[in-house]
Design a protein around this motif. Sequence first.
Motif, short mmCIF file in Angstrom:
data_model
loop_
_atom_site.label_atom_id
_atom_site.label_comp_id
_atom_site.label_asym_id
_atom_site.label_seq_id
_atom_site.Cartn_x
_atom_site.Cartn_y
_atom_site.Cartn_z
N TYR A 155 7.27 8.15 5.69
CA TYR A 155 6.94 6.82 5.16
C TYR A 155 6.95 5.77 6.28
O TYR A 155 6.17 4.81 6.24
N MET A 160 3.65 6.16 7.93
CA MET A 160 2.57 5.62 7.09
C MET A 160 2.63 4.09 7.05
O MET A 160 1.59 3.43 6.98
N THR A 220 0.83 -1.21 0.00
CA THR A 220 0.00 0.00 0.00
C THR A 220 0.86 1.25 0.00
O THR A 220 0.59 2.21 -0.74
N VAL A 221 1.91 1.27 0.83
CA VAL A 221 2.77 2.45 0.91
C VAL A 221 3.55 2.65 -0.39
O VAL A 221 3.56 3.75 -0.96
N TYR A 269 0.48 9.38 -4.55
CA TYR A 269 0.08 10.52 -3.73
C TYR A 269 1.26 11.31 -3.14
O TYR A 269 1.24 12.53 -3.14
N TYR A 273 0.39 4.54 -2.18
CA TYR A 273 0.52 5.84 -1.51
C TYR A 273 1.71 6.64 -2.04
O TYR A 273 1.56 7.79 -2.47
N GLN A 274 2.90 6.05 -2.01
CA GLN A 274 4.08 6.77 -2.46
C GLN A 274 4.04 7.04 -3.96
O GLN A 274 4.36 8.13 -4.42
#
Length: 585
Positions: free
Chosen positions: A452, A455, A434-435, A443, A439-440
Motif C-alpha cells: 500500500y 501504491m 484512490t488507494v 481490488y 484500490y484497497q
Amino acid sequence: MNWIDWLVMLATLIGIALYGIWRTRHIRSSETHMRGSDDLNWMVIGFNIMATQASAVTFLSLPGQAYEDGMRFVQFYFGLPLAMIFLSIFVIPYYYKLKIYTAYEYLENRFGVNTRVFTALLFLLQRGFSTGLSFFAPSIVMSQLLGWSLNFTILFIAGLILAYTYVGGYKAVSYTQTLQFSVIWLGLFLAAGIVFFQLPADVHFSDALNIAGKMGKVNLVDFEFDLSNRYNFWSGIIGGAFLAISYFGTDQSQVARYLGGKSLAEGRLGLMLNAMIKVPMQFLILGVGVLVFVFYLFNQAPLHFNSNNVNRLSGSAAEQYQVLETQQKLVFEQRRTAVDQMMKAMRSGDDQGTALAKAEVETLHATELQLREDAKTLIKDHVPDAATKDTDYVFISYVLKYMPIGVIGLLLAMILAAACSSGASAINALATTTVIDIYQRLYKPEASDRHYLRMSKFFVAAWCLISLAFAFSAQLFDNLIQAVNIIGSIFYGVILGVFLAAFFQPKVKGRAVFIAAILTQIIVIVVYVLSEYKIDLNLFGWIIPVRVAYLWLNLIGCLLVMGIAGILQGVMPEKGDQNRVDASA
C-alpha cells in the motif's frame, strides 16, 4: 529579473521542499504516508487548512478580480465562519470516533459501497481538475519571467510539487505548509504596504479609500436578493456556507488536515482558527488589488497586462497597438488631472465639485476600458490562439515593474509556495482516496503495508500526470478563481447532500441516496449549462428562463439529494439493511 530576486525565490522554494524531504526521509509505513501520525496541534492544523485552500490562483486572480470588479467577491466567504461552526459541532466528531482515513469510508458504513465509491469518484474528478488549475496559475508567472512555453512551465511546477509529496506524503505536506503559510503572510503584508507607499506623497490612506469608493471598488456588501448575481450577501452567506461545509467537511484534501490532529478538540480549534482568519485574509488580498487600481489612476497602466500577447504582435498589428497606447496615454493624463480635482473637492467637502470631477473620471475611465477592449480585439485578430482576458496578469505585472529588488523574489516565492501548498495537499488527498476508497476496497483488500505504501507513491505520481492534463486545458477559462469555485459548486453540493443525509436522515438508506445522488448530479449540470449559456428551458410548452449563479448550485444540489432520497426511501424500500452504522454513531 535581478539575480537577487532569483536567489530569494529559489532559496525559499527549494529550501522548503528540501526541509519537507529531510523531515520525512524515514517514512516506511503506508499509514504515515497517507494519513500522518495524529500529532498535529490546533495552530498547525489551522495554518494547514488555510494553506491548502490558498492556492496560487488566489494570489494571481483575486487582485485582478478586485482591480476589475471591486471587493464584492469577499461576500463569497461570508458563510465560511458559519460552516466551521457547523462542522465542529455536527461532522468531525463522527470522523474522529470512527478513526477513518478518508471521509468516504464513513459513507460505506452508513450507505454501502456504491455510495462510497460514487462520492469518492466525484471528489477525484473535481479535485483533479482544480489541482490542474493550481499547476497552471503559477505557470503564468514563470512563463512570463523565463520566456518558456506555458506547457513546459506547467511541467516544471508540477515536478517541484511532486518531489516532496512523493517522498513524504501527508507528513511532508504538513511540515512544509507551516513554512509556506508564513511566506504567504509576509508577502501579503509587504505587498499591501509597498503599494500604498508607492502612491503619490500627497495621497493619504483616506484619499485612496475615498477614491476607490467613488470608483465603485469598495463594494463590500450587496443585500439585494438576486439568484443570478454571483456575489451578494445572500449567495455568500447561504450558497457560500454550503460550499464551505462541503469543501471543508467532505473534501479529503481538507478533511485530512484535521484528521491528523492530536484530538477532536485540536481539530475543532484548527477549524475555528480558519474561521477567524480566512475572511480577513481574503479582504487583504482583494484590498491589494484595489490599491493597485488606485495606483494606476496616478501611474499609467499597461494597455494590456499580458505582455506575452503584446510581444507576439508584429508588423502593422504592432503599429496599431502603439497607436492605441498613444491614445491611452492622452486619456490617462486627462483622467489623472480629473482624479486630482476629485480628491481636492472631497478634501474640501465640495460635493458639487466632487460629483462633476467624478463624472469626468468615469467618462475617461470608460474610454480607457474601450481602448483595452480594442487592444484585446487586435490581439485576438492577429494572435488567434491568445487568451485575451488579462485580469489574472494585473498583480504580477505590477510586481515585476514596480516592486523593489528582493521583494519581487519574495512575492514570486509567495505565489509559488501557495501553489506547492495547495497542490501537494490535493495530490496527497487524491492518492489517499484512490488507494483507500477504490484500490484497497475494490481490488486489493488484503495486501501488505509495504504494497500500500508503494501504491500510495504510485498514485501520487499518477495524479500529478492527470492534473497536468487538466492544467493544459486551463486557458479555456476567463478567470481562474471563478473556474475553481464553479467546478467545486457543480460537484460539492451533491457530495454534501449525501453526507447530510447520512448525518440527519436516519431512515434513508443506501439505494435511495445512491440514485438520488446520480439524478441530482445530472440536474445540477443541466442547471449550470442553462444558466451559463442563457438557455431557456422548454418544459411541456412552458418556457422557463434558468438564471442561477453558480454559488446557489451548492444549496440546490444538497437539498435535492436529501429531498429525492427521502421520497425514494418512502416509495422504494431498501432491500436488506445496509445501514450498518447508526447515524448517531
